[in-house]
Design an enzyme around this catalytic site. Structure first.
Site, PDB file in Angstrom:
ATOM      1  CG  HIS A  53      -2.183  -0.917   0.861  1.00 25.12           C
ATOM      2  ND1 HIS A  53      -3.467  -0.571   1.134  1.00 25.12           N
ATOM      3  CD2 HIS A  53      -2.249  -2.135   0.255  1.00 25.12           C
ATOM      4  CE1 HIS A  53      -4.289  -1.534   0.727  1.00 25.12           C
ATOM      5  NE2 HIS A  53      -3.555  -2.500   0.201  1.00 25.12           N
TER       6      HIS A  53
ATOM      7  CD  GLU B  68       2.456 -33.632  -0.454  1.00 25.67           C
ATOM      8  OE1 GLU B  68       2.357 -34.753  -0.986  1.00 25.67           O
ATOM      9  OE2 GLU B  68       1.483 -32.946  -0.147  1.00 25.67           O
TER      10      GLU B  68
ATOM     11  CE  LYS C 269      -9.813  -8.279 -13.537  1.00 27.21           C
ATOM     12  NZ  LYS C 269      -9.117  -7.324 -14.389  1.00 27.21           N
ATOM     13  CG  ASP C 270      -9.466  -9.415  -6.091  1.00 26.57           C
ATOM     14  OD1 ASP C 270      -8.995  -9.565  -7.227  1.00 26.57           O
ATOM     15  OD2 ASP C 270      -8.891  -8.770  -5.190  1.00 26.57           O
TER      16      ASP C 270
ATOM     17  CB  SER D  86      -1.392  -2.932  -7.654  1.00 28.83           C
ATOM     18  OG  SER D  86      -2.145  -3.413  -6.571  1.00 28.83           O
TER      19      SER D  86
HETATM   20  C1  HEM Z   1       0.194 -22.094   5.839  1.00 27.93           C
HETATM   21  C2  HEM Z   1      -0.805 -22.834   6.104  1.00 27.93           C
HETATM   22  C3  HEM Z   1      -0.758 -24.347   6.196  1.00 27.93           C
HETATM   23  C4  HEM Z   1      -0.227 -25.256   5.306  1.00 27.93           C
HETATM   24  C5  HEM Z   1       0.470 -24.958   3.976  1.00 27.93           C
HETATM   25  C6  HEM Z   1      -0.485 -26.582   5.858  1.00 27.93           C
HETATM   26  C7  HEM Z   1      -0.119 -27.790   5.260  1.00 27.93           C
HETATM   27  C8  HEM Z   1      -0.424 -29.056   5.737  1.00 27.93           C
HETATM   28  C9  HEM Z   1      -0.171 -30.290   5.045  1.00 27.93           C
HETATM   29  C10 HEM Z   1       0.511 -30.441   3.675  1.00 27.93           C
HETATM   30  C11 HEM Z   1      -0.644 -31.321   5.828  1.00 27.93           C
HETATM   31  C12 HEM Z   1      -0.647 -32.821   5.497  1.00 27.93           C
HETATM   32  C13 HEM Z   1      -2.008 -33.206   4.950  1.00 27.93           C
HETATM   33  C14 HEM Z   1      -2.171 -34.693   4.786  1.00 27.93           C
HETATM   34  O1  HEM Z   1      -1.486 -35.282   3.943  1.00 27.93           O
HETATM   35  O2  HEM Z   1      -2.994 -35.257   5.508  1.00 27.93           O
HETATM   36  C15 HEM Z   1      -1.163 -30.733   7.031  1.00 27.93           C
HETATM   37  C16 HEM Z   1      -1.705 -31.465   8.089  1.00 27.93           C
HETATM   38  C17 HEM Z   1      -2.168 -30.900   9.272  1.00 27.93           C
HETATM   39  N1  HEM Z   1      -2.270 -29.549   9.571  1.00 27.93           N
HETATM   40 FE1  HEM Z   1      -1.725 -28.022   8.339  1.00 27.93          FE
HETATM   41  N2  HEM Z   1      -1.141 -26.457   7.059  1.00 27.93           N
HETATM   42  C18 HEM Z   1      -1.315 -25.111   7.308  1.00 27.93           C
HETATM   43  C19 HEM Z   1      -1.912 -24.563   8.438  1.00 27.93           C
HETATM   44  C20 HEM Z   1      -2.314 -25.284   9.581  1.00 27.93           C
HETATM   45  C21 HEM Z   1      -2.764 -24.692  10.809  1.00 27.93           C
HETATM   46  C22 HEM Z   1      -2.879 -23.210  11.076  1.00 27.93           C
HETATM   47  C23 HEM Z   1      -3.071 -25.743  11.672  1.00 27.93           C
HETATM   48  C24 HEM Z   1      -3.569 -25.737  13.106  1.00 27.93           C
HETATM   49  C25 HEM Z   1      -4.106 -24.760  13.682  1.00 27.93           C
HETATM   50  C26 HEM Z   1      -2.829 -26.972  10.973  1.00 27.93           C
HETATM   51  C27 HEM Z   1      -3.043 -28.234  11.505  1.00 27.93           C
HETATM   52  C28 HEM Z   1      -2.790 -29.423  10.847  1.00 27.93           C
HETATM   53  C29 HEM Z   1      -3.036 -30.745  11.397  1.00 27.93           C
HETATM   54  C30 HEM Z   1      -3.616 -31.072  12.781  1.00 27.93           C
HETATM   55  C31 HEM Z   1      -2.640 -31.672  10.409  1.00 27.93           C
HETATM   56  C32 HEM Z   1      -2.671 -33.225  10.509  1.00 27.93           C
HETATM   57  C33 HEM Z   1      -3.950 -33.795  10.019  1.00 27.93           C
HETATM   58  C34 HEM Z   1      -3.837 -34.267   8.589  1.00 27.93           C
HETATM   59  O3  HEM Z   1      -2.777 -34.747   8.199  1.00 27.93           O
HETATM   60  O4  HEM Z   1      -4.824 -34.154   7.878  1.00 27.93           O
HETATM   61  N3  HEM Z   1      -2.357 -26.654   9.709  1.00 27.93           N
HETATM   62  N4  HEM Z   1      -1.026 -29.358   6.951  1.00 27.93           N
END
Ligand code: HEM
Lengths: 250, 408
Positions: free
Chosen positions: B213, B285, B241-242, B217
Site C-alpha cells: 500500500h 510433495e 473482480k477478485d 499495485s
Molecule cells: C500455511 C498454512 C498451512 C499449510 C500450507 C499446511 C499444510 C499441511 C499439510 C501439507 C498437511 C498434510 C495433509 C495430509 O497429507 O494429511 C497438514 C496437516 C495438518 N495440519 Fe496443516 N497447514 C497449514 C496450516 C495449519 C494450521 C494453522 C493448523 C492448526 C491450527 C494446521 C493443523 C494441521 C493438522 C492437525 C494436520 C494433521 C492432520 C492431517 O494430516 O490431515 N495446519 N497441513
C-alpha cells in the site's frame, strides 16, 4: 542407526532403487463407485463382506472398521449385533483385576486374526498379510490393483522359477507373492443367486475393501455435486456483478 | 487520511478513538488502484484467502489430531471416518496446501513477468520470498503429521540433508530430531511448529500489505500511475473482480476436494509409518519436486544442499540481478521469450524430481539446474544492459482506451 543414515545417503546419491521387476499395470475395471455420481452397489458390498469374512479374515485384519460401521453397507442393527457376537473380544480388567474374553459388540473394532505382526508372520511362512482397511487407497492403481492381484494368479511363464512358498502373480510388484490364491470358484456360497466366479468374488471383495478404505465416499460425492452446482451458479452471478460494476470504466 | 463522515453514530464514536474504520475506508475505498490490472493480479488476494482457509481447517483438525507416533495415523483416519464432516475438513486442508502453492507460484511468476520486484517494490518482493520459505517449512512439517510412510521417510530424507554441513552436521540433525532418528519428539515439535508458523505467515503477509500500500499495485504496463484518470478505487472494482476470480478458484478447488481428493497425494502415505520398511520411491510433495531435482543434480551432497537452498535464496536478490529499467515483459521482447523458457525449465525440473535419477533424467536434471541459475545470475544482469525495450506508452489511460489492451 548408522545403517539408516547410510541408507538415506545412498538414496540421496542414487535416488530410489530401481523397481525390482516389471510390474504389469492392472487393467482398468468398471466400478459402481467411480465417476462423479458413483455409489457403492449395496448387494456387491454385502457379498464382498461375506468374501472378506470367509476368505480373507483368517489372515488379514481391517483394523479401521468397527462392526457398527456395517450399517454403511446396508446391515440392520440386529444383523450387526449378530455379526459382532461371532467375535471373541479381549476386555478388562474386571473388578478382580483380570482380563476376560467376551462376545463382540457393535462398538468393537473388527477383531484381528493375529495379536501382532510377528504372530501373523509366524502363521504365514514369514510373510505379513497387510491390514486391508486402507488397501484401496494405499496402492498405486487402487481398486484396479487390488482386483488385479486377486485374479492375477497364473502359472509362471516358462523360464521363471518361483521361490519356495511363493506364487506367481501377474500384477503384484516383483510378480512373486507369498499369499496363496485366495479365491476359488464357488469358494464362497453366495445367498442371492449370483454366480461365485473368481472374478465376481474379486469384484465384490474389492468393492467392499474400497468402501472400507473410505466409508464417506458417497457422502463426499453427493455433497460435491451440490457444492459445485451452487458454486457455478454463484460464480455466474459474481461475473454478472463484475461486468456491471466495470461497465463504466474505460 | 481525512476521516470520512460516517453516518452511524457508534461508528463515528469508535473511529474517533480507534480509527479502524478510517483505516479500512482508506485502504479499500480511497486506495487508488491502476485500472488496467489483468486477472493475473487476482492471485495475491486468492493466496490470502487460501491462508485463512488453511488456518480455519487446521484448527479444527488439531482438535481431533493426536501428535504421537502410535496414534497419529489412526487419529487422522478417525477424523476421516468418525468426526462429523472430518473427511471434508481434512481433504480441504490437504488439497488446500497444494492449491496454496499453485496460487503462490502463479503469483510469483506474475511478479517475474511484469517486473513487480523492481524499485520501489524490492522489500515487498523480499517479504513475499520470506512467505514462500515459511510456507514451505509449514507444508513440510504438516505432511509429517499424518505419520504415513511418506511422512516418515520424507522427514528422514529432508532432515538428513543437514548432516551435509561440515563438522556440526550430525549434531544438528540429532538436535532437529530430538533423538537419534525421526521419532516421537520429532513429530511433537513438528506439530507445534506447524501450528505456529502459519501465524507467522499472517504477520509477514501484513507487512507485505503495508509495503504494497505504500506505492500501490504495479500493473501490466509496468508504468507508474500518472494521475486520477489512471486509477480506480479498489472497492467496488477490484472487490468485484477478485470475488469472481475466487468463485472460479473455488469451483476448481471443490472439483478436486470432492471428486479427486487424493490426486496430489502419494498412496504410500496411507500406509502407517514403518521405520523398518523403506518405500521403493521416496518423493516429496509435488510442490517441492523442482528443488528436489536441483538437490540431486549435483553429485556432492553438501553442494547439492547449497544449490537447493540457493535456488530460492537467489530470489531475494532478484531486484538487483535484473538490470533492466523497464518493468513489464510486454515491452521487453527478448526477456519475454526467456521468461517462458524459465517456466518450462521449472516444469522440467519438477518432472525430473518426480523420477528416479537414472538414465537421461540425470543429465536433463543437471542441464535444467544449470539453466535455472544461468537465468538469474547471468542472463538477467546481461540482458537488462543489452536489450532494447519497445517504446513505453504515455500513460495507463492511453493504451487502455484501445479495446485490445488488457482490459479484462
Ligand atoms: C500455511 C498454512 C498451512 C499449510 C500450507 C499446511 C499444510 C499441511 C499439510 C501439507 C498437511 C498434510 C495433509 C495430509 O497429507 O494429511 C497438514 C496437516 C495438518 N495440519 Fe496443516 N497447514 C497449514 C496450516 C495449519 C494450521 C494453522 C493448523 C492448526 C491450527 C494446521 C493443523 C494441521 C493438522 C492437525 C494436520 C494433521 C492432520 C492431517 O494430516 O490431515 N495446519 N497441513
Amino acid at each position: 542407526m548408522r545403517r539408516l543414515i547410510s541408507a538415506v545417503a545412498l538414496l540421496l546419491a542414487f535416488g530410489t532403487a530401481a523397481e525390482a521387476a516389471e510390474a504389469v499395470k492392472p487393467p482398468k475395471q468398471h466400478w459402481s463407485f467411480s465417476g462423479i455420481f458413483g455409489t457403492f452397489d449395496r448387494a456387491s458390498l454385502q457379498r464382498g463382506f461375506q468374501v472378506y469374512k470367509e476368505g480373507c479374515a483368517a489372515c488379514h485384519a481391517v483394523t479401521q472398521l468397527s462392526y457398527r460401521d456395517l450399517k454403511g453397507i446396508g446391515y440392520q442393527e440386529d444383523d450387526i449385533k449378530a455379526i459382532a457376537a461371532q467375535a471373541k473380544v479381549m476386555d478388562g480388567p474386571n473388578d478382580a483385576g483380570e482380563m476376560f474374553e467376551r462376545v463382540g459388540r457393535p462398538s468393537d473394532k473388527f477383531v484381528r486374526p493375529f495379536p501382532n505382526e510377528n504372530a501373523a508372520r509366524a502363521g504365514n511362512n514369514g510373510a505379513f498379510p497387510p491390514d486391508l482397511s486402507m488397501i484401496a487407497k494405499a496402492r498405486v492403481g487402487g481398486p484396479d490393483y487390488v482386483y488385479g492381484v486377486l485374479v492375477g494368479y497364473v502359472p509362471p511363464p516358462a523360464g521363471v522359477t518361483v521361490a519356495d512358498g511363493m506364487h506367481f502373480n501377474t500384477y503384484f510388484p516383483g510378480q512373486q507373492i507369498a499369499m496363496p490364491a485366495p479365491l476359488n470358484v464357488d469358494g464362497v456360497p453366495y445367498q442371492d443367486g449370483t454366480k461365485a466366479t473368481v472374478e465376481q468374488q474379486a469384484k465384490d471383495v474389492t468393492t467392499f475393501l474400497t468402501w472400507a478404505s473410505e466409508p464417506t465416499l458417497e457422502a463426499r460425492k453427493q455433497m460435491g455435486i451440490k457444492v459445485l452446482i451452487f458454486l457455478i451458479v454463484f460464480t455466474g452471478i459474481l461475473y454478472a456483478a463484475k461486468r456491471k460494476v466495470w461497465a463504466s470504466v474505460h | 487520511m481525512a476521516a470520512p463522515a460516517f453516518k452511524n453514530g457508534l461508528v463515528r464514536w469508535i473511529d474517533h478513538r480507534l480509527p479502524v474504520f478510517s483505516f479500512l475506508h482508506h485502504e479499500l475505498h480511497e486506495y487508488p488502484t491502476p485500472k488496467n490490472l489483468s486477472y493475473w493480479w487476482n492471485f495475491g488476494s486468492l493466496a490470502g484467502i487460501v491462508l485463512v482457509i488453511m488456518i480455519a481447517t487446521g484448527i479444527f483438525l488439531a482438535m481431533h489430531y493426536t501428535p504421537h507416533t502410535l496414534y497419529a495415523f489412526d487419529s487422522v483416519e478417525r477424523i476421516m471416518r468418525d468426526v462429523n464432516y472430518g473427511w471434508l475438513i481434512r481433504y480441504i486442508h490437504m488439497n488446500g496446501a497444494s492449491f496454496f502453492f499453485i496460487v503462490v507460484y502463479i503469483h510469483i511468476f506474475r511478479g517475474m513477468y511484469y517486473g513487480s520486484y523492481k524499485a520501489p517494490r524490492e522489500l515487498l518482493w523480499i517479504l513475499g520470498v520470506v512467505i514462500l520459505l515459511l510456507m514451505m517449512a509449514t507444508a513440510f512439517m504438516g505432511y509429517v503429521l499424518p505419520w504415513g510412510q511418506m511422512s516418515f521417510w520424507g522427514a528422514t530424507v529432508i532432515t538428513n540433508l543437514f548432516s551435509a554441513i561440515p563438522v556440526v552436521g550430525d549434531w544438528i540433525v540429532t538436535w532437529l530430531w530430538g533423538g537419534f532418528s525421526v521419532d516421537n519428539p520429532t513429530l511433537n515439535r513438528f506439530f507445534s511448529l506447524h501450528y505456529l508458523l502459519p501465524f507467522l505467515i499472517v504477520a509477514v503477509v501484513m507487512l507485505h500489505m503495508v509495503a504494497l500500500h505504500r506505492f500501490g499495485s504495479g500493473n501490466p504496463l509496468g508504468i507508474d500511475v500518472k494521475g486520477p484518470q489512471d486509477s480506480i478505487p479498489f472497492h467496488p472494482y477490484y472487490t468485484a473482480k477478485d470475488s469472481f476470480g475466487l468463485g472460479v478458484f473455488l469451483i476448481l478447488f471443490a472439483g478436486v476436494v470432492f471428486f479427486a481428493p487424493n490426486l496430489f497425494g502419494e498412496p504410500d502415505n496411507y500406509i502407517p509409518a514403518n521405520p523398518m520398511v523403506t518405500p521403493p520411491h521416496i518423493v516429496p510433495e509435488w510442490y517441492f519436486l523442482p528443488y528436489y531435482a536441483i538437490l540431486r543434480a549435483i553429485p556432492n551432497k553438501l553442494l547439492g544442499v547449497i544449490a537447493m537452498f540457493a535456488s530460492i535464496l537467489v530470489l531475494f536478490i532478484l531486484p538487483w540481478l535484473d538490470t533492466a529499467r523497464v518493468r513489464s515483459a510486454k515491452f521487453r521482447p527478448t526477456y519475454r521469450k526467456f521468461f517462458w523458457v524459465l517456466v518450462i525449465d521449472c516444469f522440467v525440473l519438477g518432472y525430473v524430481g518426480a523420477n528416479p535419477p537414472e538414465g537421461w533424467f540425470v543429465i536433463t536434471g543437471q542441464i535444467a539446474t544449470a539453466y535455472y541459475f544461468f537465468h538469474f545470475l547471468i542472463l538477467l544482469p546481461v540482458l537488462g544492459l543489452i536489450e532494447r525495450p519497445l517504446p513505453l506508452p504515455q500513460s495507463i489511460s492511453a493504451p487502455v482506451l484501445k479495446p485490445a489492451e488488457g482490459k479484462a
